[in-house]
Design an enzyme around this catalytic site. Structure first.
Site, PDB file in Angstrom:
ATOM      1  CE  LYS A 142      25.428  66.433  52.352  1.00 26.08           C
ATOM      2  NZ  LYS A 142      24.420  67.247  51.637  1.00 26.08           N
ATOM      3  NE  ARG A 151      26.663  44.345  42.710  1.00 25.08           N
ATOM      4  CZ  ARG A 151      27.544  43.640  41.998  1.00 25.08           C
ATOM      5  NH1 ARG A 151      28.833  43.819  42.164  1.00 25.08           N
ATOM      6  NH2 ARG A 151      27.138  42.748  41.120  1.00 25.08           N
ATOM      7  CG  HIS A 197      23.824  39.041  41.211  1.00 29.14           C
ATOM      8  ND1 HIS A 197      23.175  39.923  40.364  1.00 29.14           N
ATOM      9  CD2 HIS A 197      25.161  39.295  41.047  1.00 29.14           C
ATOM     10  CE1 HIS A 197      24.072  40.657  39.724  1.00 29.14           C
ATOM     11  NE2 HIS A 197      25.281  40.301  40.128  1.00 29.14           N
ATOM     12  NE  ARG A 202      32.595  40.647  35.896  1.00 27.72           N
ATOM     13  CZ  ARG A 202      33.911  40.863  35.937  1.00 27.72           C
ATOM     14  NH1 ARG A 202      34.617  40.743  34.847  1.00 27.72           N
ATOM     15  NH2 ARG A 202      34.515  41.173  37.069  1.00 27.72           N
ATOM     16  CB  THR A 203      26.367  44.042  37.862  1.00 28.51           C
ATOM     17  OG1 THR A 203      26.743  42.687  38.114  1.00 28.51           O
ATOM     18  CG2 THR A 203      24.871  44.199  38.021  1.00 28.51           C
TER      19      THR A 203
HETATM   20  C1  NCD Z   1      29.277  38.475  41.465  1.00 31.59           C
HETATM   21  C2  NCD Z   1      28.606  39.252  42.594  1.00 31.59           C
HETATM   22  O1  NCD Z   1      28.749  40.484  42.674  1.00 31.59           O
HETATM   23  O2  NCD Z   1      27.905  38.601  43.347  1.00 31.59           O
HETATM   24  N1  NCD Z   1      29.814  39.313  40.469  1.00 31.59           N
HETATM   25  C3  NCD Z   1      29.017  39.681  39.412  1.00 31.59           C
HETATM   26  O3  NCD Z   1      28.063  40.407  39.558  1.00 31.59           O
HETATM   27  N2  NCD Z   1      29.327  39.183  38.202  1.00 31.59           N
HETATM   28  C4  NCD Z   1      30.208  37.426  41.923  1.00 31.59           C
HETATM   29  C5  NCD Z   1      31.352  37.774  42.839  1.00 31.59           C
HETATM   30  O4  NCD Z   1      31.553  38.922  43.243  1.00 31.59           O
HETATM   31  O5  NCD Z   1      32.095  36.835  43.158  1.00 31.59           O
END
Ligand code: NCD
Length: 344
Positions: free
Chosen positions: A103, A124, A161, A73-74
């Site tokens: 590397k 991320r 997040h 999703r993100t």
């Molecule tokens: C979440 C995350 O990555 O923290 N997912 C997301 O971005 N929608 C929640 C999760 O992984 O449980």
């Protein structure tokens, strides 16, 4: 990387998002949130009506995605957001596991390389503090080359997040028209779940009359003290319990979460609590008729069997599809604001 949490202070927005990284919800004020949500509404309506101005906003902008952890999703909603704004996005074409990081390159160097090519970077990373570190090095790069790429966290280890919390709150605001008099329950893995850390703080920042926040988790997965301290500082009422049935029928918002299996050092600890809170159609029966059930997704067995999930999905009280769609619109608003291409 954790050291950067103490040494790098992210700038507050205070109504001006241009060029500023987004790494924690603590950067926002209530006014900032009102602005983001108003821009999101405008963009959402514009996309629905096919308005062309939206597609011209980021015509000469490039966004890079740097995802060192799994994401659907993100990652894809940011890509879709940039595409819908008329910009382009780049990512490691062989997958991040073939980038120079493997590397032995440092995250500081990887981020600065990408900062030379892109206007925004979505990061991320499994290590908490990585987004702070990246923002710090992008500032340094800007001093050097005069071009500033904006860093947006797409999930910072077990820390925060922030963009997920913004889309969560936008969805709640959309469903309930504000937070006044709401009983909000956050359920599940409150220790390792970064979305709930950001959301609890964002609820406190947004504020409202008579909000009750309840954290439902096994004791071993309780909300971290630093989040609770933040809430205390904002004078928001909260309580902690492991008794779900006590809150289920009273809550207006229930935010369900996955136990973050990948964060446990000891698999036996995960096994011991993996089945603690499982949402089922029977449980949902006990909730208020106008309750709103949220989940950041992905979901596993904590949302029951596939057959159960099919029933839950059809229930008008489940709002996670709205969350997913809103995620793209909120991220469009954030990109447009951070890149300084919108004045709404
Ligand atoms: C979440 C995350 O990555 O923290 N997912 C997301 O971005 N929608 C929640 C999760 O992984 O449980």
């Amino acid at each position: 990387m954790k050291a950067f949490l103490d040494t790098y202070t992210p700038p507050k927005m205070n109504g001006d998002f241009v060029g500023k990284p987004i790494v924690t919800v603590e950067q926002f004020t209530r006014c900032d949130l009102d602005q983001i949500f108003a821009t999101t509404e405008r963009i959402k309506a514009g996309v629905r009506r096919g308005e062309q101005w939206i597609h011209n906003l980021c015509a000469n902008k490039i966004m890079a995605t740097l995802f060192f952890e799994a994401s659907t999703r993100t990652d894809l909603s940011f890509q879709a957001a940039m595409s819908r704004l008329g910009g382009r996005w780049i990512g490691a074409s062989n997958g991040i596991s073939f980038s120079s990081l493997y590397k032995g390159e440092s995250i500081a160097d990887t981020v600065r390389a990408v900062g030379c090519y892109a206007d925004a970077i979505i990061l991320r990373h499994p290590a908490e503090g990585a987004s702070y570190q990246a923002a710090y090095y992008l500032d340094m790069l800007a001093d050097k080359i005069g071009h500033k790429a904006v860093l947006v966290s797409g999930g910072d280890g077990i820390g925060e997040h922030p963009t997920q919390a913004l889309l969560d709150l936008f969805t709640i605001e959309d469903a309930k028209g504000g937070l006044d008099n709401l009983q909000i329950a956050l359920v599940g893995d409150l220790k390792f779940g970064r979305t709930v850390h950001s959301l609890a703080k964002l609820i406190a920042i947004y504020g409202g009359e008579n909000i009750t926040l309840t954290f439902v988790s096994p004791e071993s997965l309780a909300m971290p003290t630093k989040v609770l301290t933040f809430l205390d500082g904002h004078g928001i009422n909260y309580r902690q319990t492991d008794n779900l049935l006590d809150v289920l029928s009273k809550s207006d918002i229930i935010y369900w979460t996955r136990v973050q299996e990948e964060r446990f050092e000891n698999p036996a600890e995960y096994q011991a609590i993996r089945n603690n809170f499982i949402m089922t159609p029977d449980l949902l029966e006990q909730a208020k008729p106008d309750m709103c059930l949220l989940h950041p997704l992905p979901r596993k067995h904590e949302m029951g069997t596939e057959a159960d999930q099919d029933i839950l999905d059809r229930d008008p009280r489940t709002c996670y599809f709205h969350q997913m769609e809103n995620g793209m619109f909120v991220r469009m608003a954030l990109l447009a604001k951070a890149l300084g291409v919108i004045s709404l």
